[in-house]
Design an enzyme around this catalytic site. Structure first.
Site, PDB file in Angstrom:
ATOM      1  N   SER A  79       0.919  -1.134  -0.072  1.00 40.68           N
ATOM      2  CA  SER A  79       0.152   0.069  -0.223  1.00 40.68           C
ATOM      3  C   SER A  79       0.892   1.420  -0.004  1.00 40.68           C
ATOM      4  CB  SER A  79      -0.888   0.039   1.353  1.00 40.68           C
ATOM      5  OG  SER A  79      -1.514  -0.891   1.532  1.00 40.68           O
ATOM      6  N   GLY A 101       2.210  -1.225   3.834  1.00 35.14           N
ATOM      7  CA  GLY A 101       1.364  -2.230   3.713  1.00 35.14           C
ATOM      8  C   GLY A 101       2.204  -3.575   4.325  1.00 35.14           C
ATOM      9  N   GLY A 104       2.467  -6.885   4.286  1.00 30.57           N
ATOM     10  CA  GLY A 104       3.027  -7.727   3.293  1.00 30.57           C
ATOM     11  C   GLY A 104       4.373  -7.125   2.775  1.00 30.57           C
ATOM     12  N   GLU A 112      -4.447  -8.630   5.687  1.00 33.18           N
ATOM     13  CA  GLU A 112      -4.915  -7.423   4.777  1.00 33.18           C
ATOM     14  C   GLU A 112      -5.091  -7.898   3.507  1.00 33.18           C
ATOM     15  OE1 GLU A 112      -2.442  -3.624   7.089  1.00 33.18           O
ATOM     16  OE2 GLU A 112      -1.585  -4.379   5.098  1.00 33.18           O
ATOM     17  N   THR A 124       4.480 -10.178  20.874  1.00 37.30           N
ATOM     18  CA  THR A 124       5.406  -8.954  20.959  1.00 37.30           C
ATOM     19  C   THR A 124       4.830  -8.071  22.332  1.00 37.30           C
ATOM     20  OG1 THR A 124       4.044  -7.687  19.490  1.00 37.30           O
ATOM     21  CG2 THR A 124       6.006  -8.773  18.620  1.00 37.30           C
ATOM     22  N   ASP A 165       8.324   6.899  15.740  1.00 32.95           N
ATOM     23  CA  ASP A 165       7.191   6.433  15.181  1.00 32.95           C
ATOM     24  C   ASP A 165       7.108   4.906  15.194  1.00 32.95           C
ATOM     25  OD1 ASP A 165       4.919   5.677  13.555  1.00 32.95           O
ATOM     26  OD2 ASP A 165       5.989   6.465  11.603  1.00 32.95           O
ATOM     27  N   THR A 175       5.124   2.899  13.840  1.00 32.98           N
ATOM     28  CA  THR A 175       4.538   2.348  12.433  1.00 32.98           C
ATOM     29  C   THR A 175       5.443   1.320  11.957  1.00 32.98           C
ATOM     30  OG1 THR A 175       3.189   4.321  12.128  1.00 32.98           O
ATOM     31  CG2 THR A 175       3.211   2.753  10.340  1.00 32.98           C
ATOM     32  N   ASP A 214       5.868  -5.246  11.895  1.00 32.94           N
ATOM     33  CA  ASP A 214       6.346  -5.873  10.469  1.00 32.94           C
ATOM     34  C   ASP A 214       7.745  -6.217  10.564  1.00 32.94           C
ATOM     35  OD1 ASP A 214       3.628  -5.600   9.832  1.00 32.94           O
ATOM     36  OD2 ASP A 214       3.995  -3.659   8.858  1.00 32.94           O
ATOM     37  N   GLY A 260       7.674   6.462   9.259  1.00 34.14           N
ATOM     38  CA  GLY A 260       7.423   5.849   8.094  1.00 34.14           C
ATOM     39  C   GLY A 260       7.608   4.225   8.166  1.00 34.14           C
TER      40      GLY A 260
HETATM   41  O1  RIB Z   1       1.967  -2.439   9.852  1.00 29.90           O
HETATM   42  C1  RIB Z   1       2.144  -1.212   9.463  1.00 29.90           C
HETATM   43  C2  RIB Z   1       1.330  -1.324   8.058  1.00 29.90           C
HETATM   44  O2  RIB Z   1      -0.036  -1.387   8.366  1.00 29.90           O
HETATM   45  C3  RIB Z   1       1.525   0.177   7.400  1.00 29.90           C
HETATM   46  O3  RIB Z   1       2.689   0.348   6.456  1.00 29.90           O
HETATM   47  C4  RIB Z   1       0.173   0.235   6.741  1.00 29.90           C
HETATM   48  O4  RIB Z   1       0.193   0.012   5.296  1.00 29.90           O
HETATM   49  C5  RIB Z   1      -0.857  -0.777   7.651  1.00 29.90           C
HETATM   50  O5  RIB Z   1      -1.243  -1.564   6.538  1.00 29.90           O
END
Ligand code: RIB
Length: 286
Positions: A11, A39, A41, A138, A202, A228, A230, A234, A267
């Site tokens: 994404s 995203g 994945g 997702e 986690t 951040d 985010t 992943d 990011g």
């Molecule tokens: O886990 C973070 C991700 O989750 C972000 O990059 C966003 O795209 C969401 O899907």
């Protein structure tokens, strides 16, 4: 070197930073904006690649202005994109608000990810040839189920990160070898996880725990200055997958260290550390 196939989402993340995230019905002033490929994945594929694995990505982008940029980030990371198709319409888009403590609120709009309703013979062949398939939630759940079923039938290890949390059919869980969950997901899933052979939970800044045939193992949090969060989960998952063959304790150390480093920049894909950075921080831990 582990051979990993990621079957998952890709994404464009539209990221607004603000001092405080708005309450329902409230408007707050922002402090910045960035567009960063993401995203779950794609993030996990890049994280696994940077942590040292050979990675192939199975997914879908749309035919809009974002498609080329989100594809490029995988290519630049050295992730195989032969199975990344284009489907008519918009790419996946994620709207993210990050506050000054690094916490976020996220809305995922599926786009092409939601239209990934089947796997081709070539996708399935890639799954069968890999050591491990890595999935999240997702893309449509029947597609995840097809990938995990095929993996189980061909002896490919299945790692599922059941995020964003939602109901998953019991038959899908039966094909999962390893689950990576956060504490909220663990609480939500409850006894469903009891049947999964290996479960990694986690704990944010407090590290992670493993439960499985090797008993209970843990790795402490790695102290960093958080910008951040985010994509940190992943990055954790991708690094764990890349080092799983070295045993859960080593994999946890790589995952916690990579995940911590991912919180130090803004990011998702932009914050995933390179192997050398992870190794440097790993060598400083007791
Ligand atoms: O886990 C973070 C991700 O989750 C972000 O990059 C966003 O795209 C969401 O899907």
């Amino acid at each position: 070197m582990a051979r990993i196939v990621v079957v998952g989402s890709i994404s464009m993340d539209l990221v607004a930073t603000t001092t405080r995230r708005p309450e329902p019905g409230e408007t707050v002033l922002g402090t910045g904006f960035a567009m960063v490929p993401g995203g779950k994945g794609s993030n996990q594929a890049i994280a696994a690649r940077r942590a040292g694995a050979e990675v192939e990505f199975v997914g879908a982008v749309g035919t809009d202005v974002f498609a080329a940029d989100v594809r490029k980030v995988l290519d630049e990371a050295g992730v195989g994109t032969a199975q990344l198709r284009s489907v008519d319409g918009p790419s996946g888009i994620t709207v993210i608000v990050v506050d000054s403590s690094g916490e976020n609120s996220i809305i995922v709009v599926g786009g092409a990810n939601a239209r990934m309703t089947s796997l081709s013979d070539a996708d399935l062949a890639a799954v069968a040839a890999a050591d491990m398939v890595l999935c999240q939630l997702e893309i449509p759940i029947p597609t995840v189920a097809a990938a995990t079923r095929h993996a189980r039938a061909h002896g490919t290890t299945v790692l599922l990160n059941p995020s964003p949390a939602q109901e998953v059919p019991r038959q899908l869980w039966e094909n999962v070898d390893i689950a990576v969950v956060n504490q909220g997901e663990a609480a939500q899933l409850g006894s469903v996880l009891d049947a999964v052979p290996h479960v990694v939970t986690t704990r944010g800044g407090s590290g992670a725990v493993y439960r499985g045939p090797e008993g209970e193992l843990s790795h402490p949090g790695v102290g960093v200055d958080v910008v951040d969060t985010t994509g940190a989960g992943d990055t954790f998952t991708g690094a764990l997958a890349a080092h799983w063959h070295e045993g859960p304790l080593t994999a946890l150390a790589w995952a916690c260290t990579a995940g911590a480093l991912a919180t130090t920049k803004l990011g998702a894909s932009a914050s995933i550390p390179e192997r050398a950075e992870i190794e440097r921080l790993l060598s400083r831990q007791p």
